[in-house]
Design a protein around this motif. Sequence first.
Motif, PDB file in Angstrom:
ATOM      1  N   MET A  11      57.433 -10.115  56.719  1.00 27.06           N
ATOM      2  CA  MET A  11      57.277  -8.692  58.785  1.00 27.06           C
ATOM      3  C   MET A  11      58.221  -7.946  58.062  1.00 27.06           C
ATOM      4  SD  MET A  11      57.031 -11.931  61.388  1.00 27.06           S
ATOM      5  CE  MET A  11      58.085 -12.987  60.783  1.00 27.06           C
ATOM      6  N   ASN A  12      58.445  -7.386  57.115  1.00 21.80           N
ATOM      7  CA  ASN A  12      58.980  -6.672  56.423  1.00 21.80           C
ATOM      8  C   ASN A  12      59.122  -4.851  57.135  1.00 21.80           C
ATOM      9  OD1 ASN A  12      60.762  -4.848  55.141  1.00 21.80           O
ATOM     10  ND2 ASN A  12      60.768  -5.514  53.490  1.00 21.80           N
ATOM     11  N   ILE A  15      57.481  -2.402  55.377  1.00 22.62           N
ATOM     12  CA  ILE A  15      56.072  -2.143  54.245  1.00 22.62           C
ATOM     13  C   ILE A  15      55.454  -2.309  54.831  1.00 22.62           C
ATOM     14  CG2 ILE A  15      55.521  -3.195  52.593  1.00 22.62           C
ATOM     15  CD1 ILE A  15      58.251  -3.782  50.855  1.00 22.62           C
ATOM     16  N   LEU A  19      53.757   1.484  54.479  1.00 26.91           N
ATOM     17  CA  LEU A  19      54.920   1.425  53.361  1.00 26.91           C
ATOM     18  C   LEU A  19      55.738   2.801  54.283  1.00 26.91           C
ATOM     19  CD1 LEU A  19      56.237   0.713  50.694  1.00 26.91           C
ATOM     20  CD2 LEU A  19      55.525   2.731  50.211  1.00 26.91           C
ATOM     21  N   VAL A  21      59.449   3.146  53.555  1.00 28.13           N
ATOM     22  CA  VAL A  21      60.642   3.272  52.669  1.00 28.13           C
ATOM     23  C   VAL A  21      60.972   4.809  52.524  1.00 28.13           C
ATOM     24  CG1 VAL A  21      61.218   3.177  50.348  1.00 28.13           C
ATOM     25  CG2 VAL A  21      60.042   1.433  51.168  1.00 28.13           C
ATOM     26  N   TRP A  22      60.435   6.150  52.624  1.00 25.13           N
ATOM     27  CA  TRP A  22      61.448   7.124  52.812  1.00 25.13           C
ATOM     28  C   TRP A  22      61.141   7.949  54.215  1.00 25.13           C
ATOM     29  CZ3 TRP A  22      59.613   8.974  47.228  1.00 25.13           C
ATOM     30  CH2 TRP A  22      61.329   8.532  46.422  1.00 25.13           C
ATOM     31  N   ALA A 202      51.296   4.256  42.537  1.00 25.16           N
ATOM     32  CA  ALA A 202      50.973   3.996  43.386  1.00 25.16           C
ATOM     33  C   ALA A 202      50.237   3.781  44.728  1.00 25.16           C
ATOM     34  CB  ALA A 202      51.964   2.338  43.776  1.00 25.16           C
ATOM     35  N   ARG A 203      51.118   5.528  44.441  1.00 27.53           N
ATOM     36  CA  ARG A 203      50.418   6.219  46.315  1.00 27.53           C
ATOM     37  C   ARG A 203      50.028   7.594  45.736  1.00 27.53           C
ATOM     38  NH1 ARG A 203      51.970   2.515  48.092  1.00 27.53           N
ATOM     39  NH2 ARG A 203      53.790   1.212  47.456  1.00 27.53           N
ATOM     40  N   GLN A 335      52.793   8.005  52.086  1.00 26.73           N
ATOM     41  CA  GLN A 335      53.067   6.485  51.967  1.00 26.73           C
ATOM     42  C   GLN A 335      52.052   5.914  52.430  1.00 26.73           C
ATOM     43  OE1 GLN A 335      57.924   5.743  52.082  1.00 26.73           O
ATOM     44  NE2 GLN A 335      57.381   7.583  53.466  1.00 26.73           N
ATOM     45  N   ARG A 338      47.299   3.778  49.893  1.00 23.16           N
ATOM     46  CA  ARG A 338      47.538   2.842  48.664  1.00 23.16           C
ATOM     47  C   ARG A 338      46.183   2.573  47.763  1.00 23.16           C
ATOM     48  NH1 ARG A 338      49.664  -1.563  52.397  1.00 23.16           N
ATOM     49  NH2 ARG A 338      51.386  -0.324  52.660  1.00 23.16           N
ATOM     50  N   LEU A 340      45.526  -1.616  47.983  1.00 18.44           N
ATOM     51  CA  LEU A 340      45.209  -2.901  48.229  1.00 18.44           C
ATOM     52  C   LEU A 340      45.370  -2.578  49.831  1.00 18.44           C
ATOM     53  CD1 LEU A 340      46.906  -5.411  45.579  1.00 18.44           C
ATOM     54  CD2 LEU A 340      45.064  -4.824  46.037  1.00 18.44           C
ATOM     55  N   TYR A 341      44.696  -3.808  50.519  1.00 18.33           N
ATOM     56  CA  TYR A 341      44.110  -3.993  52.036  1.00 18.33           C
ATOM     57  C   TYR A 341      44.511  -2.927  52.718  1.00 18.33           C
ATOM     58  CZ  TYR A 341      48.040  -7.170  49.863  1.00 18.33           C
ATOM     59  OH  TYR A 341      48.872  -7.950  48.650  1.00 18.33           O
TER      60      TYR A 341
END
Lengths: 341, 177
Positions: A11-12, A15, A19, A21-22, A202-203, A335, A338, A340-341
């Motif tokens: 549950m971060n 992410i 995502l 992060v920025w 990855a992005r 961001q 991606r 996956l998922y």
Amino acid sequence: MREEIITSGRMNPLIDPVLNVWHWEIPIYLFLGGLSAGLLFFAALYTIMDKEDKYKTAVKVAPIIAPIAIALGLIALMLDLKHPLYSWQLYTTIRMGSPMSWGAWTLMAVMPLSVAWVAIYIDQVFPQIGRTPKPIMKVMNLVVRLKDTDDGTGINWEYSYKWLRSLKNWVYANRVTMAWILLPLAIILGVYTGILLSAFNARPLWNTSLLGPLFLVSGISTAAASIMWLTNDQEERTLFSRIDLILIIVELFFIVHLFMGFLAGPAVQIEAAELFLGGHFTAPFWGLVVVLGLIVPAILEALELKGFHIPVAVPAALILLGGAIFRFIMVEAGQITRWLY
Amino acid sequence: MRYGMAIDTKKCVGCSDCVVACQLENHVPVGYARDWIVEVTEGTFPNLSLEIRSERCNHCDNTPCVRTCPTGASHIIEGGIVKVTHNECIGCGACIQSCPYDARYTHPEGYVDKCTFCDHRVKNGQDPACVSVCPTHCMYFGDLDDPNSEISKIVNRRKIKTLAPEAGTLPQIFYLV
């Protein structure tokens, strides 16, 4: 139907589910970095071309923004770091594969050079220190002091220390050499703002080498707009208006190519492009960035060159705003994309 | 020496024991996880297929996270294990952005953290915590370079897949399908 769910407790919030992060710090830096890169690029270019008196704003006035913008950008970058006390680790190594390492070292070189650039011209930009409140003057006295006698230059102040004055004179005498050093550094700084993002495989939205040149052109365009806005000289304004018009056209070509590349690419890049072609970012990107930030100012600049009178603040402000919004959208949208998922 | 992991999706029941074992073994802060369970459902009711996967850092052969790290905090140790040196990490997030598997997270203390293949256990000849607790024995860990290791044999014998191979990272976690 295909449904992928993370069922264990990951549950971060940074992410999952997307995502994140920025945040605002990165696009703010990308904007300020690109703007400074462009300003220093023009300053260096016209110094090398020996037109520092003809294009006074570009060479002497506008670069004052650069060290301030870089400093604010660096503060934003520091705010973004989650382990800022260790940021000195950036300068214990050079990592060729990491754009961020390149960028950190470039900033390390550009920051003092941009301060030096401002320091050698600022007496020509502000020749007179008028009546200043005492407390402010006390602080200013650490670096500058009023000159005793008028030597006919019209400048009534000088640097406080002899070594500072001789350093300034030495740098001033070697300003063309400095311009030659600054020119490639400014280009690297401008490209870096894009390459930083494009290095992330990855992005998928960012993972295109076109992002480097696109961010460079956009940064130089925001700088041209600032010079055009700042100058009082009609000839300089016309020149930078014309430069900016060309840069906008190049930028529009790059944007078209960007999406052509995505749509001809792998599934993840097609999905990334769809965010802008009917997806979540369609309206802000095409409306605010492309139409209001590029096409409208381009038309206004073209009309101005045709002889219509357009207040320069309008296209200049639109370009600056468009450039900033462009970076916010790219960072935010990238961001989301991606594998996956 | 090349450490790798194989996870049998036919035997995994998604119990999350591996997740809990990792959190306990590595003192992962509450709310964070170095490994996680993904359930993939495909088809239309009643014709459904289900795949359950335990996922973590793929300890890739081509590591974008190590490449983009500006300080060298992200690095590769013996056996191809990707690790982060905490007091070299500045928390810039470049490695998180560069990971196609979202396998990294920012630890509340500021540095970036991730699966280490329990290298502290592996160097003593033990399996990683997640592998050692799996109640269905669906996880295999070992040296892929050794043709006689259990993992080499099962990876060669069974049909395998890796996650997002198109990303070009050459992941070293193999899902038996």
